[in-house]
Scaffold this motif. Structure first.
Motif, short mmCIF file in Angstrom:
data_model
loop_
_atom_site.label_atom_id
_atom_site.label_comp_id
_atom_site.label_asym_id
_atom_site.label_seq_id
_atom_site.Cartn_x
_atom_site.Cartn_y
_atom_site.Cartn_z
N VAL A 47 -60.44 -5.59 2.33
CA VAL A 47 -59.18 -6.11 2.87
C VAL A 47 -58.32 -4.92 3.29
O VAL A 47 -57.95 -4.08 2.48
N SER A 48 -57.99 -4.85 4.57
CA SER A 48 -57.19 -3.76 5.09
C SER A 48 -55.70 -4.09 4.95
O SER A 48 -55.23 -5.11 5.45
N VAL A 49 -54.98 -3.21 4.25
CA VAL A 49 -53.55 -3.37 4.07
C VAL A 49 -52.88 -2.04 4.40
O VAL A 49 -53.36 -0.98 3.99
N ALA A 50 -51.77 -2.10 5.15
CA ALA A 50 -51.02 -0.90 5.54
C ALA A 50 -51.95 0.06 6.28
O ALA A 50 -52.59 -0.31 7.25
N TYR A 51 -52.05 1.30 5.79
CA TYR A 51 -52.84 2.31 6.50
C TYR A 51 -54.27 2.42 5.98
O TYR A 51 -55.03 3.29 6.41
N MET A 52 -54.69 1.55 5.07
CA MET A 52 -56.05 1.59 4.53
C MET A 52 -57.02 0.86 5.46
O MET A 52 -56.69 -0.18 6.03
N ALA A 53 -58.23 1.42 5.59
CA ALA A 53 -59.27 0.77 6.38
C ALA A 53 -60.00 -0.27 5.53
O ALA A 53 -59.90 -0.26 4.30
N HIS A 54 -60.73 -1.15 6.18
CA HIS A 54 -61.48 -2.17 5.45
C HIS A 54 -62.96 -1.83 5.35
O HIS A 54 -63.72 -2.54 4.68
N ASP A 55 -63.36 -0.72 6.01
CA ASP A 55 -64.79 -0.44 6.13
C ASP A 55 -65.18 0.93 5.58
O ASP A 55 -66.06 1.59 6.13
N TYR A 56 -64.52 1.38 4.50
CA TYR A 56 -64.95 2.62 3.87
C TYR A 56 -66.36 2.45 3.29
O TYR A 56 -66.68 1.39 2.73
N GLU A 57 -67.18 3.49 3.39
CA GLU A 57 -68.46 3.46 2.72
C GLU A 57 -68.24 3.42 1.21
O GLU A 57 -67.39 4.13 0.68
N GLN A 58 -69.00 2.60 0.51
CA GLN A 58 -68.80 2.43 -0.93
C GLN A 58 -68.99 3.75 -1.68
O GLN A 58 -68.40 3.97 -2.74
N GLU A 59 -69.81 4.68 -1.09
CA GLU A 59 -70.05 5.96 -1.76
C GLU A 59 -68.78 6.82 -1.82
O GLU A 59 -68.70 7.74 -2.64
N ARG A 60 -67.79 6.51 -0.97
CA ARG A 60 -66.56 7.30 -1.00
C ARG A 60 -65.68 6.94 -2.20
O ARG A 60 -64.81 7.74 -2.58
N PHE A 61 -65.89 5.77 -2.78
CA PHE A 61 -65.12 5.39 -3.96
C PHE A 61 -65.79 6.01 -5.19
O PHE A 61 -66.99 5.82 -5.41
N LEU A 62 -65.02 6.73 -5.97
CA LEU A 62 -65.58 7.43 -7.13
C LEU A 62 -65.92 6.46 -8.26
O LEU A 62 -66.69 6.80 -9.15
N PHE A 63 -65.32 5.29 -8.23
CA PHE A 63 -65.67 4.22 -9.16
C PHE A 63 -65.24 2.90 -8.53
O PHE A 63 -64.49 2.88 -7.55
N ASN A 64 -65.73 1.81 -9.08
CA ASN A 64 -65.41 0.48 -8.57
C ASN A 64 -63.98 0.13 -8.98
O ASN A 64 -63.71 -0.18 -10.14
N CYS A 65 -63.08 0.18 -8.00
CA CYS A 65 -61.66 -0.04 -8.31
C CYS A 65 -61.19 -1.44 -7.93
O CYS A 65 -60.00 -1.68 -7.75
N SER A 66 -62.12 -2.38 -7.80
CA SER A 66 -61.75 -3.76 -7.49
C SER A 66 -60.79 -4.31 -8.54
O SER A 66 -60.90 -3.99 -9.73
N HIS A 67 -59.90 -5.15 -8.11
CA HIS A 67 -58.94 -5.74 -9.04
C HIS A 67 -59.65 -6.56 -10.12
O HIS A 67 -59.11 -6.75 -11.22
#
Length: 540
Positions: free
Chosen positions: A466-486
């Motif tokens: 979900v893209s909100v403000a300046y965040m993209a919706h299509d980051y590669e999952q490998e860029r997240f250092l951990f699963n930060c889902s709500h």
């Protein structure tokens, strides 16, 4: 000690007082300051990381974060350290602004420009916050000063200093490229043979930065460039180009219609002091009447448009063509930010010094004309009385600015201030109920208060597409250092108005509404103004 030097010291003291008093809590802790602190702190600890996302330094190049990170490492990970850096940049800018005014015009213009910047409420508001734009402002002024010295002396050391300060600007903020445009235009007009030299030398730091990023994380770097290019308002860019063409060619068009315009111009010229004073009062009334004249608000200061924008007129009133070109071609590209990025917030910080210099030029010109004008007409009043009346009519906004500064920044009367105790209460609640492996979603500043995995809500939403403000919706999952889902969070801490603000910053309203409903159905602990949702308390 020279009299002018004493005046300059008093101006710096005044600027320091209005910028340093209550610095830790006023203004309230701005979201982007927390982001800047997080990136800087991570960088100085060897991590290219923005909360839980690998950061490719787009759209914010790394120089500000490197300098800020070193200070945070040695002085402590506190916001006041970052804000003190910004204040320092602004005080140095007062000094360089004075030197520019003195070099281009005279000592009086330099001192007045420095004084206006020292007491300018909007500038003070943004100079008190930890933004890279304050560093860019200083580098812009240094670039301009070195260019002026090069024109005067034609010595290569000034050319190299222009290239150095401009090169550092390019790796401070993306707006540095607008400064590059300005300098390229000015060198092309006045030192054409040196244009290519300056462009090559000043581009070296940015080319090195680009090369390193393409080597370390090419996919992320290219992705973020493409994503942020989508934030450009191309229709606004076209509007600005049209406006610039009209502005630059308007004097020529007026001269071609001389028969029609000459009587009007003559009438205005004959009675310019009266027209200016009347226009000044009306403008001041229109701008400040919504605030009630006797107070200021965060919303007003963040809006960015105020009385000192009349200083733009002063830039066009400069008599010497070369000085007029230097100021106008330095100002206009930065001014385009309003149109290209549809922004009137901290991205306007570098413009504030031009408004003050332009206003100094305008006020000195109008004051000189007004003294002569009123002395001829107010013959029954002594010359000293005429001078005092003229001074009040021309400089009355200065009294208002100083009053605003005392009320807003020293007496804490009108602006939102940060309640650090409330933040600490929320942090204590979190720390009492989590361990180091738990995930919490908090705001940009609370991240550094907790000792566990932490991220922010807009990144949690981006993780879920979900893209909100300046965040993209299509980051590669490998860029997240951990699963930060709500869904994985033990705590989700937001301010009371956060969800409403998010709804206005996304096109994915259905997906966002679903996630917000999921969060709001959880247990909640209220520490005003924070709502601490606890999704896993029942199951954990």
């Amino acid at each position: 000690m020279d009299k002018n030097f004493k005046i300059l010291l008093l101006i710096l003291l005044l600027g320091t007082t209005f910028r340093a008093w209550n610095l830790e809590t006023i203004p309230h802790w701005y979201w982007d300051e927390g982001v800047n602190m997080n990136i800087a702190w991570n960088l100085t600890n060897g991590k290219m990381q923005w909360f839980c996302l690998q950061y490719a330094f787009v759209p914010h190049p790394p120089l500000f974060f490197i300098i800020a990170g070193v200070l945070l490492k040695f002085l402590g990970n506190y916001l006041i350290v970052l804000r003190t850096l910004s204040v320092t940049y602004s005080l140095l800018s007062i000094l360089v602004l004075y030197l520019i005014g003195k070099e281009m015009f005279d000592e009086k213009t330099g001192l007045l420009a420095g004084f206006l910047f020292a007491i300018y409420p909007t500038a003070i508001y943004w100079n008190r916050m930890g933004f890279a734009n304050n560093q860019l402002m200083l580098l812009l002024l240094l670039t301009l000063y070195f260019f002026i010295r090069y024109l005067d002396e034609k010595k290569d050391r000034w050319l190299y200093l222009v290239s150095l300060s401009l090169g550092l600007a390019l790796i401070t903020e993306i707006q540095g490229f607008f400064i590059l445009i300005s300098i390229a235009i000015l060198f092309w007009f006045y030192c054409k043979k040196k244009t290519l030299n300056v462009l090559i030398l000043s581009s070296i730091p940015f080319l090195l930065f680009t090369g390193v990023m393409l080597w370390i994380m090419p996919d992320a770097f290219i992705h973020d460039i493409l994503h942020n290019s989508g934030r450009i308002n191309f229709s606004g860019m076209l509007l600005f180009i049209m406006l610039m063409i009209v502005t630059l060619y308007l004097p020529r068009a007026i001269r071609k219609t001389d028969k029609f315009c000459k009587p009007i111009i003559h009438e205005i010229g004959e009675n310019l002091p009266v027209y200016y004073i009347a226009g000044s009062i009306v403008t001041f009334f229109i701008i400040y009447s919504p605030e009630g004249f006797l107070s200021l608000s965060d919303d007003f200061l963040m809006r960015g448009i105020d009385y000192l924008w009349l200083g733009v007129l002063g830039l066009f009133l400069v008599k010497e063509k070369i000085n007029r070109d230097i100021l106008i071609y330095s100002f206009l590209p930065l001014f385009s930010v309003i149109f290209i990025f549809d922004r009137t917030d901290h991205m306007l910080i570098p413009i504030h010094t031009f408004l003050c210099l332009g206003m100094a030029i305008l006020l000195i010109r109008i004051f000189t004309l007004s003294i002569n004008y009123f002395r001829k007409r107010l013959t029954s009043i002594k010359p000293m009385g005429v001078a005092i009346i003229t001074l009040i009519l021309i400089f009355y906004p200065v009294a208002f600015f100083i009053y605003y500064d005392f009320g807003a920044f020293l007496n804490r009367n009108w602006l939102m201030s940060e309640d650090i105790t409330r933040r600490e209460m929320v942090a204590d609640l979190i720390k009492a109920n989590v361990n180091s492996s738990d995930l919490v979603i908090v705001d940009s500043h609370l991240v550094r208060f907790v000792d566990c995995r932490a991220s922010v809500l807009i990144q949690a939403l981006a993780h879920d597409g979900v893209s909100v403000a300046y965040m993209a919706h299509d980051y590669e999952q490998e860029r997240f250092l951990f699963n930060c889902s709500h869904k994985n969070a033990r705590f989700i801490v937001v301010k009371i108005d956060t969800f409403e603000k998010l709804k206005n910053k996304t096109e994915n309203k259905t997906e966002l509404a679903t996630i917000i409903d999921e969060i709001q159905n959880c247990s909640v602990y209220n520490i005003d103004p924070y709502l601490s949702y606890m999704p896993q308390m029942e199951s954990g």
